[in-house]
Scaffold this active site. Structure first.
Site, PDB file in Angstrom:
ATOM      1  N   GLY A  39       0.786  -1.228   0.000  1.00  0.00           N
ATOM      2  CA  GLY A  39       0.000   0.000   0.000  1.00  0.00           C
ATOM      3  C   GLY A  39       0.818   1.279   0.000  1.00  0.00           C
ATOM      4  N   GLU A  40       2.084   1.205  -0.468  1.00  0.00           N
ATOM      5  CA  GLU A  40       2.907   2.425  -0.469  1.00  0.00           C
ATOM      6  C   GLU A  40       2.291   3.512  -1.342  1.00  0.00           C
ATOM      7  OE1 GLU A  40       7.378   4.059  -1.635  1.00  0.00           O
ATOM      8  OE2 GLU A  40       7.096   1.915  -1.253  1.00  0.00           O
TER       9      GLU A  40
END
Length: 279
Positions: free
Chosen positions: A83-84
């Site tokens: 989820g960067e």
């Protein structure tokens, strides 16, 4: 069958954000965005500003629908597992806190989860994709054929993508930047003075067909020169699939002796090979 089911039992446990209240190892909570750091082993290195702005706008209007998956590190800090991109988009919105699912994973599982999560999204550039495949091959100790089954791709696709890592890092960067296409890059594999030919592609805006025509004569002569018994070619392919490295078998004129050459693309690959040979 969807992609996730093809990835084996481990992926659901690594990336699932469902039923977290029933899992004592997982908690969802709001975490200050300054306490979260990216995963240094994340295969994605390029985040397009335009795409981040679009995602940022979506999160602003609809909220963060899928929480970021993190693992605790030290001093009340957390490292991103998956989820960067969402984390970066939240930063653009000036958000101070984001919803996160906390998972306690070791470094190997974190890397595997990051690699698979990115491959599933199918928006990596081909060099990032190649490095993701290489990372999975290294950490799982599998060959190209097994990887193909694991992620639901063809073995030929895996092999073609991995071959791009044989190119000079400068050419790889040209692909990442979008200066040349994957087709251009593939035409340059194994060609002498490839960097200058890559620059020529950019300067003269050569098509893939044009560069293939330029490099075909060299490849044709090379093929004639190293023409081999089909059985030897099959053996080379079998060895390459088993060890994950390009191999070459050469015989002397009498055919009674010869050499086996293994090609590695970086020092990590060499180090991994040495460890396997010592076992």
């Amino acid at each position: 069958m969807n992609k996730e089911s093809k990835l084996g039992m481990g992926l659901g446990a690594l990336l699932s954000t469902t039923n977290y209240n029933n899992d004592e190892n997982n908690n969802i909570q709001k975490i200050n965005i300054s306490q979260i750091t990216p995963n240094p082993s994340q295969p994605r290195k390029n985040f397009k500003e335009e795409d981040l702005k679009e995602l940022s706008s979506s999160i602003k209007n609809q909220g963060l629908i899928q929480p970021i998956i993190v693992k605790p590190t030290t001093n009340n800090q957390f490292q991103i597992i998956a989820g960067e991109r969402r984390w970066r988009a939240c930063q653009l919105n000036g958000m101070h806190e984001v919803e996160c699912v906390i998972k306690n994973l070791d470094d190997t599982n974190v890397l595997e989860a990051a690699l698979i999560e990115n491959i599933q999204r199918e928006d990596l550039n081909v060099i990032e994709e190649a490095n993701a495949y290489k990372g999975l091959i290294d950490i799982k100790g599998i060959n190209n054929e097994n990887l193909a089954k694991l992620i639901g791709k063809s073995s030929s696709h895996i092999s073609n993508i991995l071959r791009l890592l044989e190119l000079d890092i400068k050419i790889q960067q040209m692909v990442i930047n979008g200066d040349i296409s994957m087709g251009h890059a593939r035409a340059l594999i194994g060609v002498p003075d490839a960097i200058n030919k890559a620059k020529e592609i950019i300067e003269k805006k050569l098509s893939v067909r044009q560069i293939e025509k330029i490099t075909s004569e060299f490849k044709k002569n090379k093929t004639k020169k190293i023409s081999k018994d089909p059985n030897i070619v099959d053996l080379e392919k079998e060895l390459s699939d088993k060890i994950g490295l390009k191999t070459s078998i050469q015989f002397n004129e009498s055919g009674s002796s010869g050499s086996l050459t293994l090609y590695y693309s970086d020092l990590n690959q060499l180090d991994d090979l040495m460890k396997r040979l010592k076992k």
